[in-house]
Design an enzyme around this catalytic site. Structure first.
Site, short mmCIF file in Angstrom:
data_model
loop_
_atom_site.label_atom_id
_atom_site.label_comp_id
_atom_site.label_asym_id
_atom_site.label_seq_id
_atom_site.Cartn_x
_atom_site.Cartn_y
_atom_site.Cartn_z
N ASP A 439 7.38 1.27 -1.97
CA ASP A 439 6.79 -0.05 -1.78
C ASP A 439 7.37 -0.99 -2.83
O ASP A 439 7.89 -0.57 -3.85
CB ASP A 439 5.27 0.01 -1.95
N ASP A 744 -0.03 2.87 -0.72
CA ASP A 744 -1.32 2.57 -1.35
C ASP A 744 -2.42 2.25 -0.35
O ASP A 744 -3.60 2.32 -0.67
CB ASP A 744 -1.20 1.43 -2.36
N ASP A 748 -1.06 3.71 5.29
CA ASP A 748 0.10 4.46 4.79
C ASP A 748 -0.10 5.97 4.89
O ASP A 748 0.84 6.73 4.68
CB ASP A 748 0.39 4.10 3.32
#
Length: 900
Positions: A439, A744, A748
């Protein structure tokens, strides 16, 4: 020696085992199922009993005296029964949630006071949010496990027989040496094994406790603070959002689109909507959608979750792939050692009974017809002891021990490096990672967001909080949209102190900007009421809220700038007049968005739409109301800066040198993603195009085969959804990559689960993401992730060193004893000496080699392939050379006196 049943719960008899026992997980699931069924039976019994009581009594409200409640208006058993039975009628008799909160001396807006005396009083009255845990296995249990090893049992029997015969034939002064020495060596092996296993058990217990220590937000004294889940008390007000775990039993105070996944408690994969008519929530469940606040009514053992967790023991009953492979190696070598021992036994017995085994003075040890039964048996026992000891030395039971030692050592050190390992296998798998899908926000960047640019009323605001050019009506709408369309909060202390902003980093940045605009958070929210909420959705990348003011209803939206812009048909100028969204104006907005993105800014747009009251469903039908998201009126756009983390460029260069490709997967648009990737070092050429930098939608529309071909070339994926990340992970794995993925959010979870190594964020990560991951990065830092790779490679390297060391000693000892037994009928190393060699090379060798810390040289090698052999050709070469040298040196020193 071997690893006994430590926290890993590995088989005590590991010498001749090479397959993994798959019954354990099934048995554990069956236990949980039975306990859950028992809890439901108890609940049904209470409901039946309550129904009978209600049927014979009046409908007066239940008595709630302070007697026995330690100053509170309700007792512990009443509260527990209320939540356990989901008794809505009893809740109404307590005058609803507000009445219940008054009994618990809780302000539903400001929570409890948070004073130490108040918290202690609540713990005394209603219990703490902990549950009794099963005691860990004692040291004596590990000693007993160590005693169960078959070869050690044989050696203990041989020691006893040798001791008895020695005393019988030579007397107690001379005859106890051999038997006692063997017995002492065996006992030492047992206690060293048990001590090592016991220490590892304690270490894994500590790590399990750390995993359960969830940090959550509570409202105390009007402000949101973070506390441990173990410090939660009855009466606490807990804000919950999508992905959070319900930390205790409670009732919903207020919520928007709020639903709970209760499958962990009921066993049914069903999402349950929660509202004022169905407000009861069970500890251990997950928030599936929306956000809200709950009032805690039961904690610890008074909850079903506490009952469940107190009834099962937490252990990591897994074996890592490396352990299973090493068990196979140990078993194969053990079979060879057993075969050699049998051959040595046959040769020595044949030489002994044919008179070809001699004493030091040259006389034969056995003379037919002249030897007593005791002496004969003693000679046979000595030969048998040597054969058994050869098996002990030949079987490298220290290999699995070395894995456990290095994993435990690595896990402890990784914890200090801000990485919490949830699954042991991730330690070693991380060393084989060939690509990392990371990310952007919070991992590559600092997650410290601020609004640095703003474009409202058709003009750029300079500075971004300068509203002088905007009319009062426009400013009011902007502030109302900021205050109402948020999942964050602002605590405004008395005495003129600075306000405290809480929420996600993006929410905090926007709320802080709102304060600069002159927003009074509580006052603004009190002027209008929320009718419906569409929580921010990572798929649609927008969130909305419908609010009712004095005379009209506004639906406010905020989200990804270019997506909001597509839904707008008009815009508000600085005087508050509505203007048509002409192609020229669209181009002007797009140009401003692109300029922000090139400057590495996250672009967030604000829009609204007036709504007639007649178009708003009635309150009882409002739960299914879908907020209109077309024909919006653009208010403006802000640019949010989130600087790169210091040192992230060095970490990415280190990954590149180690043969690991870092790919950035972000929800930001391509221009922002490109700018950040250039700043971080993921991209070096600003002019790259598809497929090096690709939009999630484009990747999603490719066929499976095309995705696999493109996946290898991707460095940056912008405007990606969680499903795009999942598709990328699948494509990379199909191409043979070992994939590590960071995440997070709740959405996901599928990608974290699909990846070879799932890495969740400890600060911003939801509980759903953490439970789907293998390792939790506690500081959300990419540099920590690189340190995890170093430790993963260190595990593999240390194991290979130990294998080479132990096999060298094993093979050399086998060759020397076999050749000596066949040629001379005697062995140069007797049982006691072989046991000492075994103890030294297993224990001290494992401790020394398995606990070697990683070095920088490890990050200059390519990753270890999935199918690369554990014992490489170089290791075989080194092993054979060392065995030849050892045997040559030992035989030379042995034969030298005879030659002289």
């Amino acid at each position: 020696f071997k690893l006994g049943q430590a926290a890993l719960v590995l088989n005590a008899s590991r010498r001749f085992r090479y397959t993994l026992d798959l019954k354990k997980e099934a048995q554990k699931e069956e236990v949980i199922r039975k306990i859950r069924a028992q809890a439901h039976v108890i609940r049904a019994a209470f409901r039946f009993k309550e129904a009978a009581r209600v049927g014979t009594t009046t409908n007066d409200a239940p008595e709630a005296h302070a007697d026995g409640a330690l100053g509170f208006g309700i007792k512990e058993d009443q509260l527990t029964a209320l939540t356990r039975d989901h008794n809505y009628s009893a809740l109404q008799q307590y005058e609803g949630i507000s009445g219940l909160a008054n009994m618990l001396k809780t302000d539903i807006d400001k929570g409890i006071s948070g004073e130490e005396s108040d918290i202690d009083a609540r713990k005394n009255a209603f219990g703490a949010n902990t549950y009794p845990r099963k005691k860990g296995r004692s040291f004596l249990a590990f000693v007993w496990d160590a005693c169960k090893d078959l070869t050690l049992i044989i050696l203990m029997v041989a020691a006893a027989v040798s001791l008895a015969l020695g005393i019988y034939t030579e007397g107690i002064k001379e005859g106890w040496y051999d038997g006692a020495s063997i017995g002492f060596a065996v006992l030492l092996v047992i206690f060293v094994t048990a001590t090592s296993d016991y220490k590892q058990s304690l270490q894994f217990q500590n790590l399990n406790e750390e995993k359960q220590n969830i940090q959550l937000e509570v409202v105390r004294g009007g402000r949101r603070i973070k506390v441990s889940i173990f410090d939660l008390v009855v009466g606490d007000v807990v804000p919950l959002k999508i992905g959070d775990q319900v930390p205790a039993d409670g009732v919903l105070i207020s919520g928007h689109s709020f639903s709970i996944d209760e499958s962990s408690m009921t066993g049914e994969s069903k999402i349950v909507n929660k509202d004022q008519k169905s407000p009861f929530m069970m500890s251990g469940c997950k928030v599936a959608d929306g956000y809200g606040t709950m009032l805690v009514t039961a904690v610890g053992i008074n909850t079903e979750w506490g009952l469940l967790m107190a009834s099962i023991s937490e252990d990591s009953g897994e074996e890592t792939p490396l352990q299973v492979r090493l068990n196979g190696v140990a078993t194969f070598i053990g079979i060879i050692g057993l075969s050699v021992a049998v051959a040595v036994l046959v040769v020595l017995l044949a030489r002994y009974f044919t008179g070809h085994t001699y004493n030091p003075d040259g006389s034969p040890q056995y003379v037919k017809g002249k030897m007593g039964v005791g002496e004969t048996i003693r000679g046979v026992v000595k030969i048998f002891t040597v054969a058994v000891t050869i098996v002990v030395v030949a079987v490298p039971e220290g290999l699995p021990l070395a894995v456990t030692l290095t994993l435990a050592f690595s896990m402890r050190k990784m914890m200090r490096d801000k990485a919490l390992v949830r699954r042991l296998s991730a330690c070693e798998t991380m060393g084989s990672a060939t690509t990392i899908c990371s990310d952007k926000t919070g991992t590559l960047t600092l997650n410290q967001m601020t609004v640095v640019e703003a474009y409202f009323g058709g003009e750029k605001m300079d500075p971004p909080d300068n509203t002088q050019k905007l009319s009062a009506a426009v400013s009011t709408m902007i502030i109302e949209g900021i205050a109402q369309n948020t999942s964050g909060s602002i605590f405004e202390p008395e005495g003129g102190q600075a306000p405290e902003v809480t929420g996600s980093p993006t929410e905090k940045a926007i709320l802080s900007w709102g304060l600069q605009l002159g927003m009074k958070f509580s006052e603004t929210r009190s002027k209008s009421s929320i009718l419906q909420v569409f929580p921010f959705n990572s798929e649609k990348k927008r969130g909305g809220v419908a609010v009712q003011g004095d005379s009209e209803v506004h639906v406010y939206w905020k989200g990804a700038a270019e997506l909001i812009l597509e839904s707008c048909t008009s815009w508000i100028d600085k005087d508050g007049s509505k203007q048509s969204m002409t192609p020229e104006k669209v181009g002007e907005f797009k140009k401003f968005i692109e300029d922000m993105a090139v400057a590495s800014l996250r672009c967030v747009a604000f829009a609204y739409r007036p709504c007639e009251m007649s178009d708003v469903p009635k309150e009882d039908q409002r739960a299914d109301w879908v907020l209109p998201e077309d024909n919006l009126i653009m208010l403006g756009i802000v640019g949010i800066k989130d600087p790169c983390r210091p040192g992230v460029q060095d970490s990415i260069r280190l990954c590149a040198a180690a043969g690991i490709k870092v790919r950035m997967v972000t929800g930001d648009n391509l221009q922002t993603a490109r700018a950040i990737a250039l700043e971080c070092g993921i991209l070096t050429d600003p002019n790259v195009s598809e497929p090096t930098i690709i939009e999630g939608k484009t990747f999603r529309e490719l066929s499976d085969l095309e995705r696999e071909e493109v996946a290898d070339k991707i460095s940056v994926m912008g405007r990606s959804s969680p499903n795009d990340k999942l598709l990328l992970v699948k494509a990379l794995r199909n191409r043979g990559h070992v994939v590590a993925v960071t995440g997070d959010g709740t959405n996901d979870a599928p990608a974290l689960h699909e990846a070879d190594i799932g890495l969740s964020m400890g600060i911003q990560g939801t509980e759903v993401a953490k439970e789907s991951s293998d390792i939790i990065i506690l500081d959300d830092n990419f540099a920590t992730l690189v340190r995890v790779v170093r430790w993963g490679r260190s595990v593999y390297a240390n194991i290979q060193k130990f294998i080479q060391f132990q096999l060298t000693v094993n093979v050399a000892a086998l060759i020397i004893n076999v050749v000596s037994a066949v040629s001379s009928g005697d062995v140069p190393l007797n049982a006691v000496q072989l046991l000492w060699v075994n103890l030294i090379m297993d224990t001290l060798g494992a401790l020394a080699l398995a606990t070697e810390p990683p070095n920088n040289h490890l990050m200059q090698r390519p990753p270890v392939g999935r199918r690369e052999p554990l014992i490489t050709n170089i290791m075989w070469r080194n092993l054979l050379i060392m065995v030849c040298c050892i045997c040559t040196l030992l035989y030379s020193s042995y034969l030298w006196p005879f030659c002289c």
